[in-house]
Design a protein around this motif. Structure first.
Motif, mmCIF file in Angstrom:
data_model
loop_
_atom_site.group_PDB
_atom_site.id
_atom_site.type_symbol
_atom_site.label_atom_id
_atom_site.label_comp_id
_atom_site.label_asym_id
_atom_site.label_seq_id
_atom_site.Cartn_x
_atom_site.Cartn_y
_atom_site.Cartn_z
ATOM 1 N N SER A 1 18.143 44.628 31.994
ATOM 2 C CA SER A 1 17.313 45.695 31.426
ATOM 3 C C SER A 1 16.514 46.431 32.492
ATOM 4 O O SER A 1 16.027 47.542 32.255
ATOM 5 C CB SER A 1 16.363 45.118 30.370
ATOM 6 N N ASN A 2 16.383 45.822 33.659
ATOM 7 C CA ASN A 2 15.648 46.476 34.753
ATOM 8 C C ASN A 2 16.554 47.371 35.591
ATOM 9 O O ASN A 2 16.099 47.983 36.569
ATOM 10 C CB ASN A 2 14.991 45.429 35.653
ATOM 11 N N GLY A 3 17.839 47.423 35.239
ATOM 12 C CA GLY A 3 18.766 48.266 35.972
ATOM 13 C C GLY A 3 19.428 47.580 37.146
ATOM 14 O O GLY A 3 20.185 48.206 37.897
ATOM 15 N N TYR A 4 19.127 46.261 37.311
ATOM 16 C CA TYR A 4 19.778 45.541 38.414
ATOM 17 C C TYR A 4 21.254 45.324 38.085
ATOM 18 O O TYR A 4 21.599 44.761 37.045
ATOM 19 C CB TYR A 4 19.099 44.190 38.664
ATOM 20 N N VAL A 5 22.127 45.786 38.976
ATOM 21 C CA VAL A 5 23.580 45.682 38.764
ATOM 22 C C VAL A 5 24.091 44.400 39.416
ATOM 23 O O VAL A 5 23.964 44.212 40.631
ATOM 24 C CB VAL A 5 24.316 46.915 39.341
ATOM 25 N N TYR A 6 24.668 43.522 38.590
ATOM 26 C CA TYR A 6 25.221 42.273 39.117
ATOM 27 C C TYR A 6 26.591 42.521 39.750
ATOM 28 O O TYR A 6 26.846 42.077 40.863
ATOM 29 C CB TYR A 6 25.343 41.231 37.996
ATOM 30 N N LYS A 7 27.443 43.243 39.033
ATOM 31 C CA LYS A 7 28.754 43.598 39.574
ATOM 32 C C LYS A 7 29.254 44.852 38.879
ATOM 33 O O LYS A 7 28.853 45.161 37.756
ATOM 34 C CB LYS A 7 29.762 42.457 39.388
ATOM 35 N N ASP A 8 30.140 45.588 39.556
ATOM 36 C CA ASP A 8 30.731 46.774 38.942
ATOM 37 C C ASP A 8 32.127 46.988 39.500
ATOM 38 O O ASP A 8 32.557 46.331 40.450
ATOM 39 C CB ASP A 8 29.854 48.005 39.162
ATOM 40 N N PHE A 9 32.869 47.922 38.867
ATOM 41 C CA PHE A 9 34.204 48.289 39.361
ATOM 42 C C PHE A 9 34.514 49.708 38.919
ATOM 43 O O PHE A 9 33.870 50.261 38.021
ATOM 44 C CB PHE A 9 35.284 47.322 38.881
ATOM 45 N N ILE A 10 35.531 50.300 39.556
ATOM 46 C CA ILE A 10 36.098 51.592 39.155
ATOM 47 C C ILE A 10 37.561 51.368 38.851
ATOM 48 O O ILE A 10 38.289 50.788 39.665
ATOM 49 C CB ILE A 10 35.925 52.664 40.255
ATOM 50 N N THR A 11 37.995 51.803 37.677
ATOM 51 C CA THR A 11 39.402 51.595 37.313
ATOM 52 C C THR A 11 40.303 52.447 38.191
ATOM 53 O O THR A 11 39.896 53.466 38.749
ATOM 54 C CB THR A 11 39.657 51.935 35.839
ATOM 55 N N THR B 1 33.033 37.568 32.204
ATOM 56 C CA THR B 1 34.094 38.446 32.708
ATOM 57 C C THR B 1 34.034 39.778 31.965
ATOM 58 O O THR B 1 34.003 39.809 30.740
ATOM 59 C CB THR B 1 35.480 37.804 32.507
ATOM 60 N N LEU B 2 34.007 40.879 32.709
ATOM 61 C CA LEU B 2 34.101 42.224 32.141
ATOM 62 C C LEU B 2 35.463 42.780 32.536
ATOM 63 O O LEU B 2 35.785 42.873 33.723
ATOM 64 C CB LEU B 2 32.980 43.119 32.660
ATOM 65 N N LEU B 3 36.245 43.160 31.539
ATOM 66 C CA LEU B 3 37.624 43.592 31.781
ATOM 67 C C LEU B 3 37.849 44.925 31.085
ATOM 68 O O LEU B 3 37.425 45.123 29.945
ATOM 69 C CB LEU B 3 38.578 42.518 31.253
ATOM 70 N N MET B 4 38.530 45.878 31.777
ATOM 71 C CA MET B 4 38.755 47.211 31.232
ATOM 72 C C MET B 4 40.184 47.647 31.508
ATOM 73 O O MET B 4 40.694 47.494 32.628
ATOM 74 C CB MET B 4 37.773 48.206 31.857
ATOM 75 N N LYS B 5 40.849 48.156 30.469
ATOM 76 C CA LYS B 5 42.236 48.596 30.604
ATOM 77 C C LYS B 5 42.306 49.846 31.468
ATOM 78 O O LYS B 5 41.525 50.780 31.301
ATOM 79 C CB LYS B 5 42.833 48.877 29.227
ATOM 80 N N GLN B 6 43.252 49.871 32.388
ATOM 81 C CA GLN B 6 43.415 51.008 33.288
ATOM 82 C C GLN B 6 44.435 51.997 32.726
ATOM 83 O O GLN B 6 45.394 51.604 32.062
ATOM 84 C CB GLN B 6 43.842 50.526 34.671
ATOM 85 N N SER C 1 38.749 44.248 36.490
ATOM 86 C CA SER C 1 37.833 43.228 35.975
ATOM 87 C C SER C 1 36.872 42.750 37.053
ATOM 88 O O SER C 1 37.128 42.882 38.251
ATOM 89 C CB SER C 1 38.611 42.041 35.414
ATOM 90 N N ILE C 2 35.752 42.209 36.563
ATOM 91 C CA ILE C 2 34.787 41.521 37.427
ATOM 92 C C ILE C 2 34.370 40.240 36.729
ATOM 93 O O ILE C 2 34.472 40.124 35.499
ATOM 94 C CB ILE C 2 33.532 42.385 37.705
ATOM 95 N N GLN C 3 33.905 39.268 37.513
ATOM 96 C CA GLN C 3 33.387 38.024 36.938
ATOM 97 C C GLN C 3 32.136 37.621 37.709
ATOM 98 O O GLN C 3 32.093 37.715 38.938
ATOM 99 C CB GLN C 3 34.436 36.918 37.008
ATOM 100 N N THR C 4 31.115 37.197 36.960
ATOM 101 C CA THR C 4 29.882 36.758 37.607
ATOM 102 C C THR C 4 29.203 35.710 36.741
ATOM 103 O O THR C 4 29.351 35.716 35.516
ATOM 104 C CB THR C 4 28.935 37.959 37.847
ATOM 105 N N TRP C 5 28.476 34.813 37.386
ATOM 106 C CA TRP C 5 27.764 33.752 36.664
ATOM 107 C C TRP C 5 26.391 34.293 36.254
ATOM 108 O O TRP C 5 25.645 34.835 37.075
ATOM 109 C CB TRP C 5 27.603 32.523 37.546
ATOM 110 N N TYR D 1 22.019 41.349 28.361
ATOM 111 C CA TYR D 1 22.531 42.163 29.465
ATOM 112 C C TYR D 1 23.147 43.439 28.901
ATOM 113 O O TYR D 1 23.307 43.596 27.684
ATOM 114 C CB TYR D 1 23.549 41.368 30.290
ATOM 115 N N TYR D 2 23.534 44.341 29.810
ATOM 116 C CA TYR D 2 24.063 45.640 29.398
ATOM 117 C C TYR D 2 25.340 45.966 30.155
ATOM 118 O O TYR D 2 25.443 45.728 31.373
ATOM 119 C CB TYR D 2 23.031 46.749 29.643
ATOM 120 N N VAL D 3 26.317 46.507 29.411
ATOM 121 C CA VAL D 3 27.539 47.050 30.007
ATOM 122 C C VAL D 3 27.393 48.573 29.993
ATOM 123 O O VAL D 3 27.187 49.175 28.934
ATOM 124 C CB VAL D 3 28.794 46.630 29.224
#
Length: 773
Positions: free
Chosen positions: A447-457, A429-434, A468-472, A478-480
């Motif tokens: 590392s190859n730049g493949y985006v699993y999930k993203d969001f805009i606050t 889970t990636l979570l960011m305060k708005q 927030s986003i969640q992915t298995w 990995y990189y945020v």
């Protein structure tokens, strides 16, 4: 000193008269025969043409101080009066005013050291002769007056910090110099009292003439107070110069060098990285920009990785530009203060930085020249702040799961990248305060730049909570990546990347609810280092106990999980992961308190159900009756509907014995069994045929009972109930004879009972006997 214009005119007139053949004015008096006078007393005299055309007076100063020469003025008459030394050097002079309505005194002031001085009274023109003059030499002892001559560094007057000094400029080309020692590093304030219509120039400089700060007083009509400038200076010797800027000739001035010892002031010159002032963390510093081209630079050392907060006090009408740099002058972040009319408070920026040395540069942006500023730093040691520069995968900041990280975008083109290693497969889970007014774009990629999930606050005005986003994801690196999506420059952000630990199974948990000692929670299937926590509720609630597992199982103890049956909620936190969801584990209530024997009564009936009565209990209590102290057979069980309960059993036993009674109170476990004794059933009555009575004459009577058993107890009474016990005997076999001294001479009846072993006494059997013979 330079002659005044009027004095120069007088000299020219005398020279002209000589050239024309006119007799010049001769001087009959001289310094050598000057008349002694005292200070602070009034004297008078008269100049006569051709006789005493100049008068000289001599006075002595007992100490350093300020001399005020005052001469009474008179309409139509002008006197020229001078203060000088024995070499004829003029310290100060004045000419009286001859205006028609003039009154009062003309006066000049001059600071002089201890010694002897002279007053010269001269005519201005022929109108002066035969007119009585009146003058006074005032004196005030003090070290805080300018002492002429002091118009060069070599003869500068000594000046103490934090004391006011007074002086006058004798003409437009005069300058007064003071030598001041700054005893420690600190802040120096150069101040000069202002006066309408007059402007003085003052500066503080080094011995080489380098000006550290300068000011010009204001001559506005309604001006009041002081002109002042502040400058941070290191310990050392400096010089204050006072000179004319406009109409300051013979006008008394007042100047002061204020000083505050401190390391927290800018020390000039500090306009480069190599000359930067040392700045301590978590302290405020003050300074000022001397010119539009000035720059103040400070050096700050970070003892560890962490977050540096830089704040600058804002001021209406003034803008400063502030930057954080490294030794290569690379800009990490910067801001410009707000100059709005009603502005207050501080402009602030935060930047995460690794351990090392950094530089803070303060520059003018608008109207900042000679405006004092206040700047401060705050530092929080932490690995949980973004560390610039981290805008590529190779320079990404390493972060840990389940920890909060903070950062800022230095500009709208900035990008912050973080590297995270997942120890196991699982949901991430990636979570960011708005925040209102700010929109960040965050994504989870490889590392190859493949985006699993993203969001805009969400940047709406009333926004709250988190995006927030969640992915298995599989175990790995990995990189945020966080970027600006709108108006995020210099706005701090917060985010967390988390993985939950796997939830425990109920079968892994065993809860023992002990009575009178700590309760025990045993958890199996853990790993060394796992943290097990036990709560009293499915969410929130109270943490009852927490323990780090030493291996494949862990045993936790707590004072009390609860007297009655209930539930606990158990979590596990595996290494590098967040706490799991709670799993419920039920437990029995503590053992109920055992009954006391006084609460239980057993009636062992003959020929009908036996009865067990229990009192002083509560509704809902369960009472059980057993035939043994442990295990055995359950004879009866019943739930109480009130404060007592009655149980029945077909047979507790013919003979006397014990039953074992327990109670199970609501929500608790069964108590220990309480042993309750009961009497045996009533023995069967004897048949009259079993009893033979012999009423002897002259000797003891006898009662013989047959067809009985060894141990039976035979009793003989004289009445069917109550009465007197005539005899009692335990049988030694199948029959027994009881001897009675006297049944009675006449025929009658006796009443016989039998008590079988373990049973109660039978009813009485009536047996007739004959009269004595």
């Amino acid at each position: 000193m330079i002659l005044s214009a009027r004095k120069l005119t007088l000299v020219c007139i005398i020279v002209a008269f000589s050239l024309l053949g006119i007799k010049p004015i001769f001087t009959y008096a001289a310094i050598s025969n000057a008349v002694p006078i005292e200070v602070n007393k009034t004297y008078n005299g008269t100049l006569h043409e051709g006789k005493n055309e100049q008068d000289f007076y001599k006075f002595s100063l007992p100490s350093d101080g300020n001399v005020t020469l005052s001469v009474k003025q008179k309409a139509g008459v002008t006197w020229d009066v001078t203060i000088l030394n024995n070499k004829g050097e003029i310290f100060e002079s004045l000419e009286t005013d001859d205006s028609e309505l003039i009154e009062g005194n003309a006066a000049v002031q001059v600071g002089l050291p201890k010694g002897t001085y002279y007053i010269q009274v001269s005519p201005y023109d022929y109108s002066t002769y035969d007119q009585r003059y009146e003058f006074k030499v005032g004196f005030a002892a003090s070290n805080n007056y300018e002492k002429e001559f002091n118009n060069s560094l070599a003869i500068a007057n000594a000046m103490n910090v934090n004391q006011s000094y007074k002086g006058t400029l004798s003409d437009g080309n005069d300058q007064d110099l003071y030598k001041v020692k700054v005893p420690n590093d600190g802040n120096v304030t150069l101040s000069m009292k202002q006066k309408p219509g007059i402007r003085w120039y003052a500066s503080i400089q080094t011995s080489s003439g380098k000006v550290m700060e300068e000011l010009t007083t204001d001559d506005s009509e309604l001006i009041d107070g002081y002109a002042s400038k502040e400058v941070g200076l290191p310990k050392g010797t400096y010089y204050v110069q006072v000179s004319d800027d406009s109409y300051s000739e013979n006008e008394p001035y007042e100047v002061q060098v204020g000083f505050i010892k401190s390391d927290n002031y800018e020390k000039e010159f500090n306009n480069s990285l190599t000359a930067a002032n040392k700045m301590n963390l978590n302290q405020s510093y003050k300074g000022s920009i001397n010119s539009s081209n000035d720059k103040d630079v400070y050096k700050v050392d970070l003892p560890s990785d962490g977050n540096l907060t830089l704040s600058m006090k804002q001021k209406a009408g003034v803008r400063w530009s502030v930057s954080i740099l490294n030794s290569k002058s690379q800009n990490f972040d910067s801001f410009v203060t707000d100059d709005s009319e009603l502005i207050e408070g501080y402009e602030t920026m935060q930047v995460g930085l690794p351990k090392g040395s950094y530089y803070i540069a303060v520059e003018p942006d608008s109207y900042a020249e000679d405006e004092s500023y206040e700047i401060k730093t705050a530092f929080t040691a932490s690995n949980n702040y973004e560390k610039e520069f981290n805008n590529t995968l190779t320079t990404a900041n390493s972060i840990s799961l389940n920890q909060l990280y903070k950062g800022t975008m230095s500009d709208n083109n900035d990008k912050d990248i973080y590297k995270i290693v997942l120890p196991n497969d699982g949901n991430v889970t990636l979570l960011m305060k708005q925040k209102a007014g700010a929109q960040w774009h965050a994504q989870l990629q490889n590392s190859n730049g493949y985006v699993y999930k993203d969001f805009i606050t969400n940047g709406d005005e009333l926004v709250s909570g988190n995006a927030s986003i969640q992915t298995w994801l599989k175990k790995g690196t990995y990189y945020v990546v966080i970027e600006n999506d709108g108006y995020t420059e210099d706005i701090p952000y917060e985010f967390i990347t988390s993985m939950k630990s796997s939830v425990l199974k109920s079968s892994q948990i065993k809860v023992t609810n002990n009575k009178g000692k700590d309760d025990v929670i045993e958890v199996s299937g853990t790993a060394k280092g796992d943290i097990v926590k036990v709560y009293n509720a499915s969410s929130k609630g109270t943490l009852l106990v927490s323990k780090t597992s030493p291996g494949p199982s862990v045993t936790l103890t707590t004072k009390q999980v609860g007297e009655k049956a209930g539930k606990v909620y158990v979590t596990v936190t595996q290494s590098g992961m967040s706490e799991s969801d709670r799993v419920v584990a039920g437990f029995s209530g503590e053992q109920s308190n055992a009954l006391s024997s006084s609460q239980v009564k057993v009636t062992n009936n003959k020929g009908k159900d036996d009865v067990i009565a229990v009192s002083s209990i509560a509704k809902g209590d369960i009472v059980k009756v057993y035939n043994a102290n442990s295990k055995g057979t359950l004879i009866a069980s019943k739930t109480s509907t009130g404060t007592s309960v009655t149980l029945t059993a077909k047979q507790v036993g013919e003979k006397a014995g014990k039953v074992y009674v327990s109670i199970t109170r609501s929500g608790m476990s069964e108590s220990a069994r309480t042993a309750i004794s009961f009497a045996g059933e009533q023995s069967n009555a004897l048949q009259s045929s079993q009893v033979k009575v012999v009423n002897n004459k002259g000797k003891a009577d006898s009662v013989t009972v047959s067809k009985i058993a060894k141990g039976d107890i035979i009793k003989v009474y004289n009445a069917n109930s109550k009465g007197t016990l005539l005899a009692s005997k335990e049988s030694g076999g199948t029959s027994t004879t009881l001897s009675i001294k006297q049944l009675g001479q006449k025929a009658g009846k006796v009443y016989v009972t039998i008590t079988n072993p373990g049973m109660t006494e039978s009813t009485r059997t009536s047996v007739n006997y004959s009269a004595e013979r």
